[in-house]
Design a protein around this motif. Sequence first.
Motif, PDB file in Angstrom:
ATOM      1  N   PRO A   1       0.805  -1.233   0.000  1.00 32.52           N
ATOM      2  CA  PRO A   1       0.000   0.000   0.000  1.00 32.52           C
ATOM      3  C   PRO A   1       0.839   1.284   0.000  1.00 32.52           C
ATOM      4  N   TRP A   2       1.948   1.303   0.700  1.00 31.82           N
ATOM      5  CA  TRP A   2       2.732   2.534   0.735  1.00 31.82           C
ATOM      6  C   TRP A   2       3.419   2.780  -0.607  1.00 31.82           C
ATOM      7  N   HIS A   3       3.659   1.729  -1.405  1.00 34.26           N
ATOM      8  CA  HIS A   3       4.189   1.928  -2.756  1.00 34.26           C
ATOM      9  C   HIS A   3       3.160   2.677  -3.607  1.00 34.26           C
ATOM     10  N   LEU A   4       1.919   2.257  -3.512  1.00 31.01           N
ATOM     11  CA  LEU A   4       0.859   2.906  -4.279  1.00 31.01           C
ATOM     12  C   LEU A   4       0.651   4.351  -3.844  1.00 31.01           C
ATOM     13  N   LEU A   5       0.806   4.623  -2.555  1.00 31.12           N
ATOM     14  CA  LEU A   5       0.684   5.988  -2.045  1.00 31.12           C
ATOM     15  C   LEU A   5       1.775   6.879  -2.624  1.00 31.12           C
ATOM     16  N   ILE A   6       2.981   6.375  -2.689  1.00 33.17           N
ATOM     17  CA  ILE A   6       4.088   7.149  -3.255  1.00 33.17           C
ATOM     18  C   ILE A   6       3.840   7.427  -4.743  1.00 33.17           C
ATOM     19  N   VAL A   7       3.373   6.436  -5.467  1.00 29.23           N
ATOM     20  CA  VAL A   7       3.071   6.633  -6.889  1.00 29.23           C
ATOM     21  C   VAL A   7       1.972   7.682  -7.060  1.00 29.23           C
ATOM     22  N   ALA A   8       0.944   7.648  -6.244  1.00 31.70           N
ATOM     23  CA  ALA A   8      -0.147   8.618  -6.328  1.00 31.70           C
ATOM     24  C   ALA A   8       0.357  10.037  -6.055  1.00 31.70           C
ATOM     25  N   VAL A   9       1.197  10.201  -5.043  1.00 32.48           N
ATOM     26  CA  VAL A   9       1.732  11.528  -4.711  1.00 32.48           C
ATOM     27  C   VAL A   9       2.595  12.049  -5.853  1.00 32.48           C
ATOM     28  N   VAL A  10       3.412  11.198  -6.430  1.00 34.64           N
ATOM     29  CA  VAL A  10       4.272  11.617  -7.543  1.00 34.64           C
ATOM     30  C   VAL A  10       3.414  12.025  -8.743  1.00 34.64           C
ATOM     31  N   CYS A  11       2.364  11.282  -9.041  1.00 31.86           N
ATOM     32  CA  CYS A  11       1.478  11.635 -10.150  1.00 31.86           C
ATOM     33  C   CYS A  11       0.800  12.980  -9.914  1.00 31.86           C
ATOM     34  N   ILE A  12       0.348  13.215  -8.704  1.00 32.89           N
ATOM     35  CA  ILE A  12      -0.299  14.495  -8.388  1.00 32.89           C
ATOM     36  C   ILE A  12       0.690  15.644  -8.515  1.00 32.89           C
ATOM     37  N   LEU A  13       1.913  15.435  -8.066  1.00 36.49           N
ATOM     38  CA  LEU A  13       2.923  16.491  -8.178  1.00 36.49           C
ATOM     39  C   LEU A  13       3.309  16.749  -9.633  1.00 36.49           C
ATOM     40  N   LEU A  14       3.401  15.709 -10.441  1.00 36.97           N
ATOM     41  CA  LEU A  14       3.808  15.881 -11.828  1.00 36.97           C
ATOM     42  C   LEU A  14       2.705  16.480 -12.696  1.00 36.97           C
ATOM     43  N   PHE A  15       1.506  15.976 -12.590  1.00 33.56           N
ATOM     44  CA  PHE A  15       0.443  16.370 -13.502  1.00 33.56           C
ATOM     45  C   PHE A  15      -0.515  17.404 -12.918  1.00 33.56           C
ATOM     46  N   GLY A  16      -0.573  17.535 -11.635  1.00 32.21           N
ATOM     47  CA  GLY A  16      -1.515  18.462 -11.026  1.00 32.21           C
ATOM     48  C   GLY A  16      -2.857  17.795 -10.797  1.00 32.21           C
ATOM     49  N   ALA A  17      -3.547  18.244  -9.781  1.00 33.72           N
ATOM     50  CA  ALA A  17      -4.815  17.620  -9.392  1.00 33.72           C
ATOM     51  C   ALA A  17      -5.915  17.859 -10.428  1.00 33.72           C
ATOM     52  N   LYS A  18      -5.838  18.954 -11.205  1.00 34.64           N
ATOM     53  CA  LYS A  18      -6.897  19.249 -12.169  1.00 34.64           C
ATOM     54  C   LYS A  18      -6.813  18.374 -13.406  1.00 34.64           C
ATOM     55  N   LYS A  19      -5.625  18.002 -13.814  1.00 40.97           N
ATOM     56  CA  LYS A  19      -5.483  17.235 -15.055  1.00 40.97           C
ATOM     57  C   LYS A  19      -5.700  15.743 -14.871  1.00 40.97           C
ATOM     58  N   LEU A  20      -5.587  15.242 -13.681  1.00 41.34           N
ATOM     59  CA  LEU A  20      -5.738  13.802 -13.463  1.00 41.34           C
ATOM     60  C   LEU A  20      -7.124  13.267 -13.815  1.00 41.34           C
ATOM     61  N   PRO A  21      -8.222  13.924 -13.419  1.00 40.62           N
ATOM     62  CA  PRO A  21      -9.541  13.404 -13.822  1.00 40.62           C
ATOM     63  C   PRO A  21      -9.742  13.407 -15.341  1.00 40.62           C
ATOM     64  N   ASP A  22      -9.261  14.464 -16.005  1.00 44.07           N
ATOM     65  CA  ASP A  22      -9.391  14.516 -17.463  1.00 44.07           C
ATOM     66  C   ASP A  22      -8.574  13.410 -18.129  1.00 44.07           C
ATOM     67  N   THR A  23      -7.400  13.167 -17.598  1.00 41.19           N
ATOM     68  CA  THR A  23      -6.546  12.115 -18.144  1.00 41.19           C
ATOM     69  C   THR A  23      -7.182  10.748 -17.935  1.00 41.19           C
ATOM     70  N   ALA A  24      -7.732  10.515 -16.769  1.00 44.68           N
ATOM     71  CA  ALA A  24      -8.398   9.239 -16.491  1.00 44.68           C
ATOM     72  C   ALA A  24      -9.621   9.059 -17.387  1.00 44.68           C
ATOM     73  N   ARG A  25     -10.372  10.125 -17.619  1.00 47.01           N
ATOM     74  CA  ARG A  25     -11.547  10.064 -18.486  1.00 47.01           C
ATOM     75  C   ARG A  25     -11.134   9.733 -19.920  1.00 47.01           C
ATOM     76  N   ALA A  26     -10.081  10.375 -20.409  1.00 46.19           N
ATOM     77  CA  ALA A  26      -9.605  10.110 -21.769  1.00 46.19           C
ATOM     78  C   ALA A  26      -9.099   8.671 -21.889  1.00 46.19           C
ATOM     79  N   LEU A  27      -8.436   8.182 -20.863  1.00 44.45           N
ATOM     80  CA  LEU A  27      -7.950   6.800 -20.876  1.00 44.45           C
ATOM     81  C   LEU A  27      -9.127   5.827 -20.905  1.00 44.45           C
ATOM     82  N   GLY A  28     -10.168   6.106 -20.152  1.00 37.50           N
ATOM     83  CA  GLY A  28     -11.359   5.251 -20.144  1.00 37.50           C
ATOM     84  C   GLY A  28     -12.039   5.215 -21.502  1.00 37.50           C
ATOM     85  N   LYS A  29     -12.163   6.379 -22.160  1.00 41.60           N
ATOM     86  CA  LYS A  29     -12.761   6.415 -23.495  1.00 41.60           C
ATOM     87  C   LYS A  29     -11.921   5.619 -24.480  1.00 41.60           C
TER      88      LYS A  29
END
Length: 74
Positions: free
Chosen positions: A8-36
Amino acid sequence: MLRNGLEPWHLLIVAVVCILLFGAKKLPDTARALGKSLRILKSEAKAMKADDAPPASPSPAPPVPTRDRTDDRP
């Protein structure tokens, strides 16, 4: 070394790094585009499987009546 896999702490580190790199606003849009994209890929794969399947056997045509050559004689 890799016996435990992801903890679990590995996944937490990955999540924090993703938020820092892409920003909290772009993550939902990126996930939506990936789902489509995944939905499109799935539908295309299903269409390709349907194209590869043999077509249903058509119903046999009714026999065509043929004329006997003896009918033409006077």
